[in-house]
Design a protein around this motif. Structure first.
Motif, PDB file in Angstrom:
ATOM      1  N   TYR A  52       0.941   0.079   2.767  1.00 35.55           N
ATOM      2  CA  TYR A  52       1.555   1.355   3.135  1.00 35.55           C
ATOM      3  C   TYR A  52       0.513   2.481   3.118  1.00 35.55           C
ATOM      4  CZ  TYR A  52       5.089   5.139   3.016  1.00 35.55           C
ATOM      5  OH  TYR A  52       5.860   6.249   3.281  1.00 35.55           O
ATOM      6  N   VAL A  81       8.154   3.501  -5.331  1.00 33.54           N
ATOM      7  CA  VAL A  81       8.732   2.191  -5.639  1.00 33.54           C
ATOM      8  C   VAL A  81       9.436   2.257  -6.986  1.00 33.54           C
ATOM      9  CG1 VAL A  81       8.201  -0.225  -6.210  1.00 33.54           C
ATOM     10  CG2 VAL A  81       7.124   0.857  -4.215  1.00 33.54           C
ATOM     11  N   LEU A  92      11.485   3.284  -2.385  1.00 32.25           N
ATOM     12  CA  LEU A  92      10.980   2.191  -1.560  1.00 32.25           C
ATOM     13  C   LEU A  92      11.392   0.886  -2.244  1.00 32.25           C
ATOM     14  CD1 LEU A  92       7.365   3.539  -0.806  1.00 32.25           C
ATOM     15  CD2 LEU A  92       9.309   3.478   0.771  1.00 32.25           C
ATOM     16  N   PRO A  93      11.551  -0.194  -1.490  1.00 32.24           N
ATOM     17  CA  PRO A  93      11.983  -1.469  -2.086  1.00 32.24           C
ATOM     18  C   PRO A  93      11.026  -1.961  -3.169  1.00 32.24           C
ATOM     19  CG  PRO A  93      12.012  -1.592   0.330  1.00 32.24           C
ATOM     20  CD  PRO A  93      11.352  -0.292  -0.039  1.00 32.24           C
ATOM     21  N   GLY A 122       2.901   6.258  -3.543  1.00 34.15           N
ATOM     22  CA  GLY A 122       3.705   5.123  -3.075  1.00 34.15           C
ATOM     23  C   GLY A 122       4.228   4.289  -4.235  1.00 34.15           C
ATOM     24  N   ARG A 123       3.380   4.069  -5.222  1.00 34.42           N
ATOM     25  CA  ARG A 123       3.826   3.314  -6.411  1.00 34.42           C
ATOM     26  C   ARG A 123       4.946   4.057  -7.134  1.00 34.42           C
ATOM     27  NH1 ARG A 123      -2.004   2.152  -7.424  1.00 34.42           N
ATOM     28  NH2 ARG A 123      -2.288   0.013  -6.710  1.00 34.42           N
ATOM     29  N   ASP A 178       9.694  -4.766  -3.685  1.00 31.71           N
ATOM     30  CA  ASP A 178       8.628  -5.654  -3.201  1.00 31.71           C
ATOM     31  C   ASP A 178       7.733  -4.974  -2.153  1.00 31.71           C
ATOM     32  OD1 ASP A 178      10.523  -5.486  -1.188  1.00 31.71           O
ATOM     33  OD2 ASP A 178      10.418  -7.614  -0.678  1.00 31.71           O
ATOM     34  N   TRP A 179       7.825  -3.650  -2.078  1.00 36.38           N
ATOM     35  CA  TRP A 179       7.053  -2.875  -1.095  1.00 36.38           C
ATOM     36  C   TRP A 179       5.558  -3.023  -1.363  1.00 36.38           C
ATOM     37  CZ3 TRP A 179       8.932  -0.707   3.170  1.00 36.38           C
ATOM     38  CH2 TRP A 179       8.172   0.248   3.844  1.00 36.38           C
ATOM     39  N   ASP A 180       4.784  -3.292  -0.325  1.00 34.59           N
ATOM     40  CA  ASP A 180       3.341  -3.422  -0.462  1.00 34.59           C
ATOM     41  C   ASP A 180       2.720  -2.024  -0.347  1.00 34.59           C
ATOM     42  OD1 ASP A 180       0.595  -3.887  -0.221  1.00 34.59           O
ATOM     43  OD2 ASP A 180       0.881  -5.706   0.979  1.00 34.59           O
ATOM     44  N   VAL A 181       2.509  -1.375  -1.495  1.00 30.50           N
ATOM     45  CA  VAL A 181       1.991  -0.004  -1.491  1.00 30.50           C
ATOM     46  C   VAL A 181       0.559   0.056  -0.969  1.00 30.50           C
ATOM     47  CG1 VAL A 181       3.550   0.897  -3.254  1.00 30.50           C
ATOM     48  CG2 VAL A 181       1.365  -0.079  -3.935  1.00 30.50           C
TER      49      VAL A 181
END
Length: 190
Positions: A153, A139, A144-145, A135-136, A147-150
């Motif tokens: 997620y 980003v 992914l945006p 996920g990181r 400011d996405w909270d990985v």
């Protein structure tokens, strides 16, 4: 006469197959020994305790799942495709190994040594960490945006996987863990 390693594997395979029975009663060493047509003492020549037998199953799960996850992360360069492939691998593993699914959900570990559930919890935490890592990367790659909270997620994804494992086990292994996956992934990839 079977060699020690072969007998240990046979004991673990039999234990796993007993856990695959949808309405399985609690697996005792007496039931396991009867299924293998050996004495309980013969089981204890290979394993010091029933907990050690379950640890053998957990080791198999760890080796299998992390072998798949590591291969996916090494071979797939697209981070979101890594996430998708990891989830498919986790769900597919459960489908191919119903007895192991009962270990992953903790169902087979009820009334067993607490350290077994702790070990499964650590395994799930490591799977979540692998999803978080991809996920990181997603980003960083702009998939992914910024400011996405990985963390949220990855936690949501692992909760989904655990839920699918539970549905599979509680349905008596009739409800496939991958059922509806294409539609579910559209939600996670959106």
């Amino acid at each position: 006469m079977a060699k020690t390693g072969e007998r240990k594997a046979q004991i673990l395979q039999t234990l796993a197959s007993m856990l695959e029975e949808p309405k399985a009663e609690r697996v005792t060493t007496a039931l396991l020994a009867a299924r293998l047509d050996v004495s309980e003492a013969a089981l204890y020549r290979h394993f010091a305790s029933k907990a050690q037998m379950y640890e053998g199953l957990i080791e198999f799960i760890e080796q299998s799942l992390f072998g798949l996850v590591n291969r996916i992360q090494a071979d797939e360069k697209d981070p979101l495709k890594q996430v998708e492939a990891m989830i498919v691998a986790m769900l597919g593993f459960a489908q191919k190994n119903p007895g192991m699914t009962r270990v992953l959900t903790g169902d087979a570990l009820v009334n067993e040594d607490d350290r077994l559930q702790q070990r499964v919890n650590q395994l799930v935490d490591r799977l979540e960490a692998s999803l978080r890592q991809s996920g990181r990367l997603a980003v960083t790659a702009g998939q992914l945006p910024p400011d996405w909270d990985v963390n949220a997620y990855a936690n949501t994804l692992i909760a989904y996987v655990i839920g699918r494992w539970h549905l599979f086990a509680k349905s008596g292994f009739r409800r496939s863990p991958t059922e509806g996956w294409a539609q579910h992934w559209r939600v996670f990839a959106a």
